[in-house]
Every structure is written in structure tokens, then in C-alpha cells.
Design a protein around this motif. Sequence first.
Motif, PDB file in Angstrom:
ATOM      1  N   TYR A 126       0.838  -1.196   0.000  1.00 49.56           N
ATOM      2  CA  TYR A 126       0.000   0.000   0.000  1.00 49.56           C
ATOM      3  C   TYR A 126       0.874   1.247   0.000  1.00 49.56           C
ATOM      4  CZ  TYR A 126      -4.657   2.026   0.939  1.00 49.56           C
ATOM      5  OH  TYR A 126      -5.866   2.666   0.850  1.00 49.56           O
ATOM      6  N   ASP A 128       0.309   4.694   0.607  1.00 52.31           N
ATOM      7  CA  ASP A 128      -0.768   5.511   1.156  1.00 52.31           C
ATOM      8  C   ASP A 128      -0.250   6.870   1.609  1.00 52.31           C
ATOM      9  OD1 ASP A 128       0.745   4.488   3.185  1.00 52.31           O
ATOM     10  OD2 ASP A 128      -0.887   3.577   4.298  1.00 52.31           O
ATOM     11  N   HIS A 171      -5.189  -2.199   3.314  1.00 52.89           N
ATOM     12  CA  HIS A 171      -6.226  -1.509   4.078  1.00 52.89           C
ATOM     13  C   HIS A 171      -5.616  -0.572   5.123  1.00 52.89           C
ATOM     14  CE1 HIS A 171      -5.350  -5.090   6.612  1.00 52.89           C
ATOM     15  NE2 HIS A 171      -5.551  -4.238   7.609  1.00 52.89           N
ATOM     16  N   GLN A 186     -12.610   7.771  -6.353  1.00 49.96           N
ATOM     17  CA  GLN A 186     -12.111   6.452  -6.713  1.00 49.96           C
ATOM     18  C   GLN A 186     -11.745   6.441  -8.192  1.00 49.96           C
ATOM     19  OE1 GLN A 186     -11.504   4.282  -4.388  1.00 49.96           O
ATOM     20  NE2 GLN A 186     -10.575   2.825  -5.813  1.00 49.96           N
ATOM     21  N   LYS A 191     -12.979  -0.069  -3.645  1.00 50.35           N
ATOM     22  CA  LYS A 191     -12.639  -0.126  -2.220  1.00 50.35           C
ATOM     23  C   LYS A 191     -13.917  -0.292  -1.409  1.00 50.35           C
ATOM     24  CE  LYS A 191      -8.232   2.324  -1.764  1.00 50.35           C
ATOM     25  NZ  LYS A 191      -7.562   3.508  -1.174  1.00 50.35           N
ATOM     26  N   TRP A 193     -15.707   0.379   2.140  1.00 49.01           N
ATOM     27  CA  TRP A 193     -15.634   1.265   3.299  1.00 49.01           C
ATOM     28  C   TRP A 193     -16.563   0.765   4.394  1.00 49.01           C
ATOM     29  CZ3 TRP A 193     -13.251   6.314   3.810  1.00 49.01           C
ATOM     30  CH2 TRP A 193     -12.439   6.656   2.720  1.00 49.01           C
ATOM     31  N   THR A 242     -19.408  -0.063  -1.096  1.00 44.31           N
ATOM     32  CA  THR A 242     -18.310  -0.298  -2.038  1.00 44.31           C
ATOM     33  C   THR A 242     -18.223   0.899  -2.972  1.00 44.31           C
ATOM     34  OG1 THR A 242     -18.572  -2.704  -1.959  1.00 44.31           O
ATOM     35  CG2 THR A 242     -17.418  -1.785  -3.860  1.00 44.31           C
ATOM     36  N   VAL A 259     -10.929   1.023   5.591  1.00 49.39           N
ATOM     37  CA  VAL A 259     -10.978   0.997   4.134  1.00 49.39           C
ATOM     38  C   VAL A 259     -10.089  -0.120   3.612  1.00 49.39           C
ATOM     39  CG1 VAL A 259     -10.829   2.405   2.060  1.00 49.39           C
ATOM     40  CG2 VAL A 259     -11.162   3.517   4.278  1.00 49.39           C
ATOM     41  N   GLU A 260     -10.640  -0.957   2.708  1.00 53.54           N
ATOM     42  CA  GLU A 260      -9.859  -2.064   2.160  1.00 53.54           C
ATOM     43  C   GLU A 260     -10.005  -2.144   0.641  1.00 53.54           C
ATOM     44  OE1 GLU A 260     -11.302  -5.885   3.406  1.00 53.54           O
ATOM     45  OE2 GLU A 260     -13.357  -5.177   3.574  1.00 53.54           O
ATOM     46  N   SER A 261      -8.920  -2.499  -0.018  1.00 52.85           N
ATOM     47  CA  SER A 261      -8.919  -2.683  -1.466  1.00 52.85           C
ATOM     48  C   SER A 261      -9.443  -4.078  -1.785  1.00 52.85           C
ATOM     49  CB  SER A 261      -7.506  -2.530  -2.028  1.00 52.85           C
ATOM     50  OG  SER A 261      -6.988  -1.244  -1.761  1.00 52.85           O
ATOM     51  N   THR A 266      -5.838  -0.831  -6.864  1.00 55.29           N
ATOM     52  CA  THR A 266      -6.766   0.284  -6.607  1.00 55.29           C
ATOM     53  C   THR A 266      -5.987   1.588  -6.578  1.00 55.29           C
ATOM     54  OG1 THR A 266      -6.566   0.076  -4.194  1.00 55.29           O
ATOM     55  CG2 THR A 266      -8.339  -1.156  -5.265  1.00 55.29           C
ATOM     56  N   SER A 268      -6.903   5.708  -5.633  1.00 53.04           N
ATOM     57  CA  SER A 268      -7.885   6.693  -5.183  1.00 53.04           C
ATOM     58  C   SER A 268      -7.178   7.984  -4.797  1.00 53.04           C
ATOM     59  CB  SER A 268      -8.706   6.153  -4.009  1.00 53.04           C
ATOM     60  OG  SER A 268      -7.870   5.789  -2.938  1.00 53.04           O
TER      61      SER A 268
END
Length: 454
Positions: A126, A128, A171, A186, A191, A193, A242, A259-261, A266, A268
Motif C-alpha cells: 500500500y 498511502d 487496508h 475512486q 474499495k 468502506w 463499495t 478501508v480495504e482494497s 486500486t 484513489s
Amino acid sequence: MAAGPRATADTAPAAGAGEVEGEHIKPFTPEKAKEIIMSLQQPAIFCNMAVDWPAQHWTAEHLSEVLHGKQIRFRMGMKRTDTVPQFETTCGYVEATLEEFLTWNCDRSPLSGPFRDYDHSKFWAYADYKYFVSLFDDKTDIFEGVIWSDFGFPGRNGRESTLWIGSMGAHTPCHLDSYGCNLVFQVQGRKRWHLFPPEDTPFLYPTRIPYEESSVFSKINVVNPDLKRFPRFCKARRHMVTLNPGQVLFVPRHWWHYVESIDPVTVSINSWIELVEETSHEVNCRYLNRAVSALFDYYRTSKVVEIQALRTNREHMKKEGLNVHNHMEMEQTGGQDLSVGVVKQEAASLFGPDLVPVILTSEELPSKTGSIFEGDGKDFVGEDGEHSGKLHCTKRQRMMSKSEDAIVEQNASNSNMAPSQTLISTDDLLDCLLNPQVTRIVAQLLIQGRSLWF
């Protein structure tokens, strides 16, 4: 969702809008979008608002070419679901290019290079919290690909945004942002939520460890909670949605989120916005007087109806065995819920095909959640097999029957004593705010609020 994940240039315009051939008509003007954001009290998804953004067509591969070998820090986590959250302090980290990430993510685990120690089948990656201004410091034209000004924030674009790129399973642990609200666009992949309202904070066991200035974390892994250790989590109200490519999610201030992919790759874009009411003191006083006036009107009208209902339905309530205790609880809280009800009613009128609310979910998660959502909205069953919601109902009815006349007369007296409508001035507000009792109550609330975070 009501609207497709990727709207196109020939998407039908909103009702009432004029159609221009070959041109997309957005469902909300920037002024209206900001008005909606300022009034929303729950998360919601904007559809068809970013169809003309250049970022709509970005992919991880495209960004890899734009960054051209620039090193990015990736957080590495395990593809397993423990009851303990994977906080950032417990993860590994890798410095790599997007090209190296994409090669590894295609399940071609390299024998050398930055990802050599991480088996793709066991780990996620990730990138992020990557600020555009740092990531694209020499390619500032890319800032124009994100147009937050469409939501009523003039001049705001990618410069005030962060980029998030992850593999499946990547996530962020459940947390709240301590300031501002969230707008999330997105771009690629989906993702999921998991959101919880601020009022559920006591049920999410907040902690400042690990410490992060702008975040408060939950001790719970909300997708696989340890209910023996954290029993109050059963009371938390999960809102799950989603987020598809092309959609923009609004997350109000202090809403908890995990939050998870859920797709192989992904992408965003986030922007944190501090909402400030741009209203004068005169306008605020006018709003306050309207609210007070509405409350007075409510007392005058609703009390008369309640008194008549109590008198005419007395025998009916006895025969039908209605739960008078619950009725009285609703009566006592009616005045408190008035303003909340008005806000919810106004917010509900905003929703439609292009603005979708994130609603409370009652479905069980695929992981081991036990019976988190069982019994929602139902009476609890006690050890003796009785429903606690109806426990001692007959006894309460007998007590109510004896004192009902007195209550009716008391309500009649209260309705006559309802204060008359008067204009609230600035001096009235100052007198209220400087009252020692008010100061003491505010101090207590501040102390109680701070104690939740530590």
C-alpha cells in the motif's frame, strides 16, 4: 449504486436540466454541491460529478510512466485476518517504483529487488498518504487532473490531495480523522468502506497508540472483532459501501472508517477539507431565532395533540396492552428529537440517482463476526426467556393507570406554560454564554470529550 461506476459524456442529465448534445450536464452546480456537503450529517456518494476530470482516466500504469522511476514508500501487510489490527507500526516498508510494484503485483515474485522478501500470495502492498506536491513536485500540471472546485471549493485541485495505490487486501485500520472531512475520488478498482458515526466512539475503544497527530485509532479489527475482549462493539452501527471508479465519497467530520482494497489494483485520491460556515453573525442569529420559533410552535401544537390522545385512548391502551412506558419515553424525548428530525428530513430530500446515502448495514461480514448484527432492532431475551423490552409491562400499565389523570393535567399545565416567542439578541447570547452554570457544563463536556481519546 443507482448510477453506473463510470459515467460517460452522453450520460442523461439530471431532471430539469437542459441537454446539450455531446456535453455532460453535471447533476449539481459547485454552489449546490457545497451546500449539500455543508448540510450532510452522514456519508454519501456523489455520482456523475467527475466524468470530465482528467484523473478519471488515470491508471497505476499511467502514473508509473508519469513518475518515471521515482521511488515510493510502500507499506507491507499480511493477507490474514487476525482480531488485532495491523497498525502502521507493525508493518514492513519497501522503497520501490510503481513499475516494480506492478511487476510484483502480477504475481511474479522477483528473486531480487525491493519486494524479494515478500511473497505476493501472503502480503499486500500500500502506497498511502502520498501528497501530490511531494510526489509530482516536478510535474505540477498533473494537479489540474483533479477538480475539487466542482464541489464548491474554488482553486482546490490535486495540490491539496493525496494519492493512494494498493494491491488487493491493502487496508487502513479503523480510525477517525481528528480534523476536517473527507472527499474521496475512486480512480481505479474498488474499495470497501466500513463507517461508524461519531456517536459510536465509546463502542470502538479509541486509542492514541500508535500516536498520529491527525488520527485516532480503534483497538478493534472491525472486520474480525474480538467480542469477548471488546463487548461494547456489538452496539456500533456499521455503515458499509463499495466505492466504484468514477464515484466520489463524502465522509463527514469524525466518522470512523476502515478501508480495504477489493480489486487487484486500486487507485484513489483524497482531499481533507475543513468546513467553515461562511455566515455572518446576523445570519446566525436569524437561524437561531427560527429554530427557537419552531420549538415553541412544536410545544403549542404537539402538547394539545398528546393531551387529547391520552384522554381518548386511555381505555384503548388498557385493552390492547400497549407499552405505555415506551410511549412516555418517546414523549419525554420528543422535544429533543425535533431538530434532529428536521435535519434528517431535509437531508433525505437531497438524495437521488446522483447522491446516494451510505446506509446502516445489517448483513453479516464474510469473516468471523459471530452474531454482531443479530437482534438489531429487536427486544433482548433475558435468562428467564422473557423479552426485556416487554418486561413488567403489566405492572407499569397499572401504575400508569392510577396516575394518568394527574399526568394529563400536568401536561396541560406545561403546555400553558410554554414560553412565548421572543427575539433573541446578541446580548441574550452573551448573557447565556457567560453564565457560570453554562461555563461549568461546557467545561465538563470538554473534559469528558478529551477523556475519550486517551
